[in-house]
Scaffold this motif. Structure first.
Motif, short mmCIF file in Angstrom:
data_model
loop_
_atom_site.label_atom_id
_atom_site.label_comp_id
_atom_site.label_asym_id
_atom_site.label_seq_id
_atom_site.Cartn_x
_atom_site.Cartn_y
_atom_site.Cartn_z
N GLY A 138 -23.72 4.42 40.59
CA GLY A 138 -23.55 3.02 40.25
C GLY A 138 -22.61 2.31 41.21
O GLY A 138 -22.84 1.14 41.57
N PHE A 139 -21.57 2.99 41.65
CA PHE A 139 -20.61 2.39 42.57
C PHE A 139 -21.26 2.16 43.93
O PHE A 139 -20.93 1.19 44.63
CB PHE A 139 -19.38 3.28 42.69
N GLY A 140 -22.18 3.04 44.32
CA GLY A 140 -22.92 2.81 45.55
C GLY A 140 -23.75 1.55 45.47
O GLY A 140 -23.80 0.75 46.43
N ALA A 141 -24.41 1.33 44.31
CA ALA A 141 -25.17 0.09 44.12
C ALA A 141 -24.25 -1.13 44.09
O ALA A 141 -24.60 -2.20 44.59
CB ALA A 141 -25.98 0.18 42.82
N TYR A 142 -23.07 -0.97 43.51
CA TYR A 142 -22.07 -2.04 43.45
C TYR A 142 -21.66 -2.45 44.87
O TYR A 142 -21.62 -3.64 45.21
CB TYR A 142 -20.87 -1.51 42.67
N GLY A 143 -21.36 -1.47 45.70
CA GLY A 143 -20.97 -1.76 47.08
C GLY A 143 -22.12 -2.34 47.88
O GLY A 143 -21.93 -3.24 48.70
N LEU A 144 -23.34 -1.84 47.65
CA LEU A 144 -24.51 -2.36 48.36
C LEU A 144 -24.72 -3.83 48.06
O LEU A 144 -25.09 -4.61 48.95
CB LEU A 144 -25.75 -1.54 47.99
N SER A 145 -24.48 -4.22 46.81
CA SER A 145 -24.60 -5.63 46.44
C SER A 145 -23.61 -6.49 47.23
O SER A 145 -23.93 -7.60 47.67
CB SER A 145 -24.36 -5.79 44.93
N LEU A 146 -22.39 -5.97 47.42
CA LEU A 146 -21.40 -6.70 48.22
C LEU A 146 -21.83 -6.79 49.68
O LEU A 146 -21.64 -7.82 50.34
CB LEU A 146 -20.04 -6.02 48.13
N VAL A 147 -22.41 -5.70 50.19
CA VAL A 147 -22.89 -5.71 51.58
C VAL A 147 -24.02 -6.71 51.75
O VAL A 147 -24.00 -7.54 52.68
CB VAL A 147 -23.34 -4.29 51.99
N LEU A 148 -25.00 -6.69 50.85
CA LEU A 148 -26.14 -7.61 50.96
C LEU A 148 -25.73 -9.05 50.74
O LEU A 148 -26.34 -9.98 51.28
CB LEU A 148 -27.23 -7.20 49.96
N GLY A 149 -24.69 -9.25 49.91
CA GLY A 149 -24.19 -10.59 49.68
C GLY A 149 -23.22 -11.06 50.75
O GLY A 149 -22.66 -12.16 50.65
N ARG A 150 -23.01 -10.26 51.78
CA ARG A 150 -22.13 -10.58 52.92
C ARG A 150 -20.71 -10.90 52.46
O ARG A 150 -20.05 -11.78 53.00
CB ARG A 150 -22.71 -11.75 53.73
N ARG A 151 -20.25 -10.15 51.47
CA ARG A 151 -18.89 -10.32 50.97
C ARG A 151 -17.89 -9.44 51.72
O ARG A 151 -16.68 -9.63 51.59
CB ARG A 151 -18.83 -10.00 49.48
N LEU A 152 -18.37 -8.47 52.49
CA LEU A 152 -17.49 -7.59 53.26
C LEU A 152 -17.56 -7.96 54.73
O LEU A 152 -18.60 -8.42 55.23
CB LEU A 152 -17.90 -6.12 53.08
N SER A 153 -16.44 -7.76 55.42
CA SER A 153 -16.43 -7.98 56.87
C SER A 153 -17.25 -6.89 57.56
O SER A 153 -17.64 -5.89 56.95
CB SER A 153 -14.99 -7.95 57.38
N ALA A 154 -17.51 -7.10 58.85
CA ALA A 154 -18.26 -6.09 59.60
C ALA A 154 -17.55 -4.74 59.59
O ALA A 154 -18.17 -3.69 59.41
CB ALA A 154 -18.47 -6.57 61.04
N ALA A 155 -16.21 -4.78 59.75
CA ALA A 155 -15.44 -3.54 59.69
C ALA A 155 -15.48 -2.95 58.29
O ALA A 155 -15.50 -1.72 58.11
CB ALA A 155 -14.00 -3.79 60.13
N GLY A 156 -15.50 -3.83 57.27
CA GLY A 156 -15.59 -3.35 55.89
C GLY A 156 -16.92 -2.67 55.62
O GLY A 156 -16.98 -1.65 54.92
#
Length: 381
Positions: free
Chosen positions: A196-214
C-alpha cells in the motif's frame, strides 16, 4: 469553477502558521498522560510467556547468538536485536517495556503529524484518540512484542513522505524509505503495508508532488525494500515455511484466522473482517458502530468535491488503505497469513481509526468540542 469548501479538510496542506498549536500541545499532553499511565502498568505485570521467550532469545552472550536464536522465531530480527542491547542496561519488567512503550508514543505522535497534514486537525485528533485508547493497542503498548515497533515505523514512513511532498525534499523521501525498512524488519505483516505504501508513493510521483531527486530516492528505496525481503526470505522465511512452529500455528491456535483448503472463502473473509472490528474494540456493539463510522468515512471521501479536484490527495489515501487491505486479504485467502481478530492484523488498526476519524469529523463538522464529546462517549463504552 472553484470547489466548494468542505468541513472535512482544507483544500491544501495547512501552512505551519495556520495549524492550531494548542491542539498539538493537547495531543502531546494526551500522549504524555498515556505514557505515565502505562509506566505504572509496566511495573505491575510480570512478563507473559511470549515476552519471557523474547527476552530469553535476546539475552545472549553475543549479538551473533541472539540473531541465531531469532531464526527459529516467526518474526524478523529487529526487535530481538534491540532487546539484546537494551537488556544489557537493565532487566526489570518496567525497563524492558520502555521499548514498546516509547514505540507506542512514537506511533501516536507520527500518526498525528501525518493525519494533520492530510486531513486537518480535527480528524487528526479523533484518529489519535481512537488509536491510542483502542483495547488491543492499549494492551500491546507495554508488551515485549514486535507490533508497536511496526506501527511506529509505519506512521513514521507516512509522516516523512508527506513532509517530502510538502517540502519537495529528497532527504525526507530517504527518511521515509528508512522508516519503511525498519517496519519491514519489525514484523512480516509489514509486507502488506509496503504494498500500500508503494501505491501511496506512486500516487505522489504521478501527481508530480516529489522533486526529481525525491523521485530518484523513492525508486532507489523501492529497490532496497525488495532486496531486504529477498534477504529475509533467504535467511529466515525459507526455513520457516515448513517448520513445525508454522504448522502448529496454522492448525492450532491460529486456525480460525487461516483460510485453508476446503474453507468457504467468502464466508471466511466476511466473518474474519467482523472479527477484526470486534478485536479492535473488544465489544460487538461498538464494533458495529465503528463499522458504520468507517463506511461513513469512506462515503465522505468519495463525495467531497475537493478530494476529486485534488486527485493526488484522494488517490494516495485510497490507494494506501485499499492496496494494504486487499494484499492482506489476498494473502489470507491463499492461506499464507492469518487475518481477522488477532494481533497479526494489528497493522490495519490505523486505517480503521482513520476511516472512523473521517466519519466523526464530518458528523461534527469539525467542531472540536462536539468531536471531543463524541470521542468520550465512544471510548467510554
Amino acid at each position: 469553477m472553484t470547489p466548494t469548501t468542505s468541513p472535512l479538510m482544507p483544500a491544501a496542506p495547512l501552512p505551519a502558521k495556520n495549524r492550531t498549536p494548542w491542539l498539538t500541545a493537547a495531543v502531546g499532553g494526551f500522549i504524555a498522560s498515556l505514557f505515565v499511565l502505562h509506566m505504572f502498568r509496566a511495573a505491575t505485570f510480570s512478563l507473559n510467556p511470549d515476552e519471557a521467550l523474547h527476552y530469553q532469545m535476546a539475552h545472549q552472550l553475543s549479538f551473533k547468538d541472539a540473531y541465531a536464536s531469532n531464526n527459529a522465531n516467526a518474526h524478523p530480527p529487529l526487535m530481538i536485536a534491540i532487546f539484546h542491547f537494551w537488556s544489557k542496561l537493565g532487566a526489570s519488567e518496567w525497563f524492558l517495556r520502555l521499548v514498546p512503550l516509547c514505540a507506542y508514543c512514537g506511533f501516536l505522535w507520527f500518526a498525528h503529524g501525518w493525519l494533520v497534514r492530510l486531513l486537518g486537525p480535527a480528524t487528526a485528533l479523533a484518529g489519535v484518540a481512537i488509536a491510542g485508547l483502542a483495547p488491543p493497542l492499549f494492551n500491546l503498548a507495554i508488551e515485549m512484542r514486535h507490533y508497536m515497533l511496526l506501527l511506529c515505523w509505519m506512521m513514521a514512513a507516512l509522516f516523512a513522505m508527506e513532509k517530502a511532498a510538502d517540502a519537495r525534499s529528497w532527504r525526507w523521501t530517504a527518511a521515509s524509505m528508512m522508516a519503511l525498512y525498519l517496519a519491514i524488519l519489525s514484523d512480516y505483516s509489514a509486507l502488506w503495508f509496503a504494498a500500500g505504501f508503494g501505491a501511496y508513493g506512486l500516487s505522489l510521483v504521478l501527481g508530480r508532488r516529489l522533486s526529481a531527486a525525491g523521485v530518484a530516492a523513492w525508486l532507489i528505496g523501492q529497490v532496497g525494500a525488495a532486496g531486504l525481503y529477498v534477504w529475509l526470505y533467504c535467511t529466515q522465511i525459507v526455513y520457516l515455511r515448513n517448520a513445525e512452529i508454522a504448522k502448529e500455528a496454522r492448525e492450532g491456535w491460529l486456525r480460525p484466522y487461516y483460510c485453508l483448503p476446503g474453507d468457504d472463502r467468502l464466508a471466511y473473509l466476511a466473518e474474519n473482517t467482523r472479527g477484526l472490528f470486534r478485536y479492535f474494540f473488544a465489544s460487538r456493539s461498538i464494533a458495529w458502530a465503528a463499522g458504520v463510522l468507517c463506511a461513513a468515512g469512506l462515503i465522505v471521501l468519495l463525495r467531497r468535491v475537493e478530494w476529486r479536484a485534488r486527485k493526488d490527495g484522494f488517490a494516495r489515501l485510497v490507494a494506501l488503505v485499499a492496496v494494504s487491505w486487499l494484499a492482506a486479504a489476498a494473502a489470507a485467502l491463499a492461506g499464507l497469513y492469518p487475518y481477522g481478530g488477532t494481533r497479526h492484523s494489528v497493522f490495519l488498526v490505523p486505517f480503521i481509526a482513520t476511516a472512523m476519524a473521517i466519519g466523526l469529523a464530518a458528523l461534527t463538522r469539525q467542531r472540536l468540542l462536539a468531536l471531543s464529546g463524541l470521542l468520550i462517549v465512544l471510548m467510554t463504552f
